[in-house]
Design an enzyme around this catalytic site. Structure first.
Site, PDB file in Angstrom:
ATOM      1  CG  HIS A 191      -6.134   5.544  -5.089  1.00  0.00           C
ATOM      2  ND1 HIS A 191      -6.393   6.194  -3.913  1.00  0.00           N
ATOM      3  CD2 HIS A 191      -6.888   4.424  -5.056  1.00  0.00           C
ATOM      4  CE1 HIS A 191      -7.246   5.504  -3.197  1.00  0.00           C
ATOM      5  NE2 HIS A 191      -7.582   4.413  -3.871  1.00  0.00           N
ATOM      6  CD  GLU A 192      -7.759   2.018  -8.462  1.00  0.00           C
ATOM      7  OE1 GLU A 192      -7.634   0.830  -8.108  1.00  0.00           O
ATOM      8  OE2 GLU A 192      -8.656   2.754  -8.022  1.00  0.00           O
ATOM      9  CG  HIS A 195      -5.549   0.021  -3.666  1.00  0.00           C
ATOM     10  ND1 HIS A 195      -5.730   0.057  -2.310  1.00  0.00           N
ATOM     11  CD2 HIS A 195      -6.403   0.926  -4.179  1.00  0.00           C
ATOM     12  CE1 HIS A 195      -6.655   0.950  -2.021  1.00  0.00           C
ATOM     13  NE2 HIS A 195      -7.082   1.505  -3.136  1.00  0.00           N
ATOM     14  CG  ASP A 268      -9.598   2.380  -0.776  1.00  0.00           C
ATOM     15  OD1 ASP A 268     -10.250   1.503  -1.358  1.00  0.00           O
ATOM     16  OD2 ASP A 268      -8.846   3.177  -1.355  1.00  0.00           O
TER      17      ASP A 268
HETATM   18 ZN    ZN Z   1      -8.715   2.790  -3.299  1.00  0.00          ZN
END
Ligand code: ZN
Length: 368
Positions: A191-192, A195, A268
């Site tokens: 996930h990180e 981004h 988000d």
């Molecule tokens: Zn996020």
């Protein structure tokens, strides 16, 4: 990514209040308590209006230059009575915005005077990392760093203390006992990196200072410290769209790799929606609505609540366009990640192993 506290609004005036103690400075905090607009209704709040009237009279006294300076602060400048903010009463408005890079460094230096510092402390880099922090948060960062040094029985605050305390102030303390399962840790790593990778591929520059997947007491499972872009007052439509794509990048990575969605993207989603809505209702970036304000922002310094000012029909159309806009950027993010699947896997694996990586490490692997 965190939201910012409101900043106070100062107004000041070289004033003529007839005080025996001149020369002096009179400071009134939260002036909106007595300085609110008089609403003209008969039988309104009489006492408050009388106080305000008295204040107005005193400030408009006959004697010039008695050497009294009046300062007042408020978070709601728009709610003040116009008679109070007129030249002759409060002459000057000084909006206190969040400090810029230089300001943050100077504020850190002021607060750091009270603590013993190690020679290696570099305030410039700390200020860069604390992008978006308010004065109060910067004071807190120095304080946390001092506490950390004391806990470790050290006499001096080091660079590492300050760096860690930035994260403490922004994201909370590290949770000592790992609470993530192995699979969860993998999902957070992807996930990180999602981004960061979407951001990097759109701008071709290092988007992050640091990425970590050490859980924090604020509830954040992973955390990305963004690069301070310096003073950035204007943003183009393209930049805003890229930002939305970056926000959707975390979820897009989860979908690509695990073919499922998780609850980790709630923040988000909130931010992407807010941004997309603002583009259409406030920034005139939709061809259908042209330069028509569809939303009015009230209370700029206290959270900035917005209220819609358009027909129900237009509201439905706005919703449709917001969804389409976010969807387009989400698909774009998915495509970027798909095209860079090798790097996504490599970087996520690296983050999973190391738990915390710097922006330089990220870019080095990306450009290999
Ligand atoms: Zn996020």
């Amino acid at each position: 990514m965190h939201s910012l506290p409101p900043c106070p609004h100062w107004i000041c005036r070289q004033n003529q209040i007839n005080l025996k103690k001149a020369s002096c400075i009179v400071f009134i905090d939260e002036i909106d308590a007595i300085g609110q607009k008089r609403d003209g209704r008969a039988g309104g709040n009489d006492e408050r209006e009388q106080t305000l009237n008295q204040l107005l009279t005193e400030m408009d006294g006959f004697e010039e230059n008695t050497g009294v300076m009046i300062l007042a602060a408020t978070n709601r400048p728009e709610s003040l009575d116009p008679a109070l903010t007129r030249p002759g009463r409060f002459d000057r408005r000084v909006p206190v915005e969040l400090p810029d890079l230089q300001g943050r460094e100077a504020i850190l230096r002021v607060h750091a005077k009270k603590v013993n510092l190690c020679d290696n402390v570099d305030f410039g880099s700390i200020a860069r990392m604390a992008s978006g922090a308010s004065g109060a948060e910067l004071a807190n960062i120095v304080n946390e760093a001092a506490l950390r040094a004391v806990r470790d029985n050290r006499e001096y605050v080091t660079q590492a203390d300050l760096e860690e305390s930035i994260e403490v102030v922004i994201a909370g303390y590290q949770k000592k006992n790992s609470i993530l399962t192995d699979q969860e840790k993998k999902v957070v790593a992807y996930h990180e990196i999602g981004h960061a990778l979407v951001a990097a591929k759109q701008t071709n520059s290092a988007p992050v200072q640091k990425i970590t997947i050490v859980p924090r007491t604020s509830g954040a499972l992973g955390y990305t410290m963004q690069v301070d872009e310096g003073n950035h007052y204007l943003m183009s439509q393209e930049e805003l769209e890229n930002k939305i794509a970056t926000l959707t990048g975390g979820r897009a990575a989860e979908e690509l790799v695990f073919h499922s969605a998780s609850t980790g993207a709630s923040n988000d989603i909130e931010q992407a929606t807010k941004l997309a809505r603002a583009m259409i209702t406030c920034y005139g970036m939709s061809p259908d609505f042209d330069m028509v304000a569809l939303e009015t922002v009230t209370n700029q310094y206290l959270g900035g609540d917005a209220s819609l000012a358009c027909s129900a029909q237009a509201q439905a159309e706005i919703d449709k366009q917001v969804i389409a806009l976010v969807k387009r950027q989400h698909q774009k993010a998915g495509k970027i990640l798909e095209e860079n699947r090798n790097k996504l896997d490599e970087l996520a694996e690296y983050l999973y192993q190391k738990e915390t990586i710097t922006g330089e490490e990220f870019m080095k692997i990306l450009n290999q």
